[in-house]
Scaffold this active site. Structure first.
Site, mmCIF file in Angstrom:
data_model
loop_
_atom_site.group_PDB
_atom_site.id
_atom_site.type_symbol
_atom_site.label_atom_id
_atom_site.label_comp_id
_atom_site.label_asym_id
_atom_site.label_seq_id
_atom_site.Cartn_x
_atom_site.Cartn_y
_atom_site.Cartn_z
ATOM 1 N N ASN A 1 10.535 17.796 25.011
ATOM 2 C CA ASN A 1 10.639 18.001 23.565
ATOM 3 C C ASN A 1 9.567 17.149 22.894
ATOM 4 O O ASN A 1 9.709 15.933 22.810
ATOM 5 C CB ASN A 1 12.040 17.588 23.084
ATOM 6 C CG ASN A 1 12.172 17.635 21.573
ATOM 7 O OD1 ASN A 1 11.341 18.232 20.885
ATOM 8 N ND2 ASN A 1 13.221 17.003 21.049
ATOM 9 N N TRP A 2 8.509 17.807 22.450
ATOM 10 C CA TRP A 2 7.400 17.061 21.825
ATOM 11 C C TRP A 2 7.696 16.624 20.396
ATOM 12 O O TRP A 2 6.952 15.868 19.812
ATOM 13 C CB TRP A 2 6.141 17.943 21.816
ATOM 14 C CG TRP A 2 5.394 17.941 23.102
ATOM 15 C CD1 TRP A 2 5.689 17.239 24.242
ATOM 16 C CD2 TRP A 2 4.182 18.662 23.375
ATOM 17 N NE1 TRP A 2 4.750 17.493 25.215
ATOM 18 C CE2 TRP A 2 3.813 18.360 24.699
ATOM 19 C CE3 TRP A 2 3.391 19.533 22.639
ATOM 20 C CZ2 TRP A 2 2.669 18.895 25.299
ATOM 21 C CZ3 TRP A 2 2.251 20.070 23.236
ATOM 22 C CH2 TRP A 2 1.901 19.743 24.543
ATOM 23 N N HIS B 1 19.536 19.591 17.489
ATOM 24 C CA HIS B 1 19.090 18.235 17.832
ATOM 25 C C HIS B 1 19.577 17.268 16.754
ATOM 26 O O HIS B 1 19.584 17.597 15.570
ATOM 27 C CB HIS B 1 17.561 18.204 17.944
ATOM 28 C CG HIS B 1 17.065 16.945 18.599
ATOM 29 N ND1 HIS B 1 17.012 15.745 17.935
ATOM 30 C CD2 HIS B 1 16.634 16.705 19.858
ATOM 31 C CE1 HIS B 1 16.559 14.815 18.772
ATOM 32 N NE2 HIS B 1 16.323 15.376 19.943
ATOM 33 N N GLU C 1 23.309 14.627 24.460
ATOM 34 C CA GLU C 1 22.267 13.735 23.945
ATOM 35 C C GLU C 1 22.908 12.631 23.100
ATOM 36 O O GLU C 1 22.988 12.743 21.864
ATOM 37 C CB GLU C 1 21.311 14.542 23.057
ATOM 38 C CG GLU C 1 20.411 15.471 23.826
ATOM 39 C CD GLU C 1 18.974 15.255 23.401
ATOM 40 O OE1 GLU C 1 18.174 14.862 24.245
ATOM 41 O OE2 GLU C 1 18.673 15.464 22.217
ATOM 42 N N GLY D 1 12.157 13.413 25.707
ATOM 43 C CA GLY D 1 11.385 13.345 24.475
ATOM 44 C C GLY D 1 10.121 12.522 24.678
ATOM 45 O O GLY D 1 9.060 13.047 25.053
HETATM 46 C C1 PEP Z 1 15.198 13.700 22.512
HETATM 47 O O1 PEP Z 1 14.880 13.363 21.379
HETATM 48 O O2 PEP Z 1 15.659 14.837 22.714
HETATM 49 C C2 PEP Z 1 15.030 12.752 23.591
HETATM 50 C C3 PEP Z 1 15.674 12.968 24.699
HETATM 51 O O3 PEP Z 1 14.181 11.715 23.346
HETATM 52 P P1 PEP Z 1 13.831 10.485 24.313
HETATM 53 O O4 PEP Z 1 13.549 11.001 25.673
HETATM 54 O O5 PEP Z 1 12.660 9.840 23.674
HETATM 55 O O6 PEP Z 1 15.043 9.585 24.310
#
Ligand code: PEP
Length: 230
Positions: free
Chosen positions: A7-8, A95, A154, A213
């Protein structure tokens, strides 16, 4: 099948996205037929990215990070599922950043999922414990076929903090999500996943992959995650 979803977020313009692909390709990560790699991009990057992955022969599938909760029509600026259908196979919905920054509700997320499925795009539904039950209820209430979705646990405490939850705790919540969705769909974990810890999540019984992310932005780090799960 296991899944790695990048996920950019709101990073990378077209030029930067193509450089990222060249760099990833040069690293020659060991892609495996049992690990599917999906990258969720800004809308503006998707078309040129798709051409380039075809040119390079990279086994990466593109996704988007958002979609309108409305059908085609008079909604200036909205990108509908019908438009995305020519570009992507997957789309993130729900999200926590969209919930917090843009006030998205579980009902809006369910509407997005429904339009995506009507256009043969797989919704990747992000969930956290405070609204897990409510979100799943809204999906059923809007006749969303959960067996055609992906789900990702998440926890907000783990997103972008460098502090992932314990893999056993993640597995516990993923098991709960699987139960609520009739054990019919892949369930992933996301939150500070890196090449050091990705395998420890996927080794758990009920975690089908990871959503990444921060470490998806850097080709070296993302290649490391691909290799660690292959
Ligand atoms: C995200 O925002 O979906 C995520 C998993 O971010 P990160 O890997 O930076 O925790």
């Amino acid at each position: 099948m296991k899944y790695i979803i990048g996920n950019w977020k709101s990073n990378q313009n077209i030029t930067e996205s193509l450089i990222w692909l060249d760099e990833l390709s040069a690293l020659r990560p060991s892609f495996s037929s049992s690990v599917s790699v999906i990258l969720c991009l800004p809308f503006t990057d998707i078309a040129s990215f798709n051409h380039k992955i075809a040119d390079l022969g990279l086994p990466i599938i593109s996704g988007s990070q958002n979609v309108s909760h409305l059908p085609p029509g008079k909604h200036t600026g909205e990108i509908t599922a019908n438009m995305l259908a020519e570009l992507v196979n997957y789309c993130l919905v729900g999200h926590s950043e969209r919930r917090h920054e843009f006030g998205e509700t579980s009902e809006i997320v369910a509407l997005k999922a429904r339009y995506l499925l009507e256009n043969s795009i797989t919704p990747i539904v992000c969930l956290d414990t405070p609204y897990l039950d409510e979100q799943v209820k809204e999906l059923f209430h809007h006749d969303v076929d959960v067996s055609r979705c992906f789900f990702v646990y998440e926890p907000i405490s783990a997103i972008g903090t460098g502090k992932p939850v314990e893999p056993t705790d993640a597995n516990h919540v993923c098991t709960q999500i699987a139960f609520l969705t009739d054990n019919s769909a892949p369930v992933l974990y996301g939150g500070s996943v890196s090449s050091d810890n990705a395998a420890s999540f996927v080794r758990q019984g009920r975690i089908d992959g990871v959503l990444v992310g921060t470490d998806s932005l850097e080709p070296t780090l993302f290649a490391g995650i691909i290799t660690s799960l292959s």
